[in-house]
Design a protein around this motif. Structure first.
Motif, PDB file in Angstrom:
ATOM      1  N   ILE A  65       0.858  -1.187   0.000  1.00 22.87           N
ATOM      2  CA  ILE A  65       0.000   0.000   0.000  1.00 22.87           C
ATOM      3  C   ILE A  65       0.896   1.239   0.000  1.00 22.87           C
ATOM      4  N   ASP A  66       0.646   2.128  -0.923  1.00 21.03           N
ATOM      5  CA  ASP A  66       1.389   3.377  -0.980  1.00 21.03           C
ATOM      6  C   ASP A  66       0.526   4.511  -0.449  1.00 21.03           C
ATOM      7  N   GLN A  67       1.125   5.685  -0.361  1.00 23.12           N
ATOM      8  CA  GLN A  67       0.369   6.848   0.131  1.00 23.12           C
ATOM      9  C   GLN A  67      -0.777   7.139  -0.831  1.00 23.12           C
ATOM     10  N   GLY A  68      -1.968   7.278  -0.296  1.00 21.17           N
ATOM     11  CA  GLY A  68      -3.132   7.540  -1.116  1.00 21.17           C
ATOM     12  C   GLY A  68      -3.457   9.018  -1.193  1.00 21.17           C
ATOM     13  N   ASN A  69      -4.567   9.304  -1.827  1.00 13.39           N
ATOM     14  CA  ASN A  69      -5.035  10.692  -1.927  1.00 13.39           C
ATOM     15  C   ASN A  69      -6.362  10.835  -1.201  1.00 13.39           C
ATOM     16  N   ASN A  70      -6.494  10.203  -0.046  1.00 14.27           N
ATOM     17  CA  ASN A  70      -7.752  10.167   0.698  1.00 14.27           C
ATOM     18  C   ASN A  70      -8.208  11.544   1.171  1.00 14.27           C
ATOM     19  N   PHE A  71      -7.282  12.402   1.533  1.00  9.21           N
ATOM     20  CA  PHE A  71      -7.660  13.679   2.115  1.00  9.21           C
ATOM     21  C   PHE A  71      -7.609  14.831   1.108  1.00  9.21           C
TER      22      PHE A  71
END
Length: 73
Positions: A65-71
């Motif tokens: 899992i990589d850094q997402g764009n959730n925020f």
């Protein structure tokens, strides 16, 4: 401070592009990408001499899992 803009012609905007005219508080394009590239992949110029006799790009990603764009709203 408001401004006046003349005619604008937009030919193309990418899937994660942002186009704005005038005042803006926050621009938040929502896109993520992972790029794998071998030796000499992003070289630019008119007369390049690149010698990559043996090159291998390791694309193994064991974290899952990589850094997402959730925020990015």
């Amino acid at each position: 401070m408001p401004g006046f803009v003349g005619a604008v012609q937009i030919m193309n905007i990418g899937s994660s592009g942002v186009f704005h005219i005038g005042d803006v508080f926050q621009l938040t394009p929502i896109s993520t990408a992972k790029t794998f590239a071998g030796a000499g992949s992003f070289n630019t110029g008119e007369t390049l001499t690149i010698r990559n006799h043996q090159s291998a790009t390791n694309t193994f990603d064991n974290d899952g899992i990589d850094q997402g764009n959730n925020f990015n709203l």
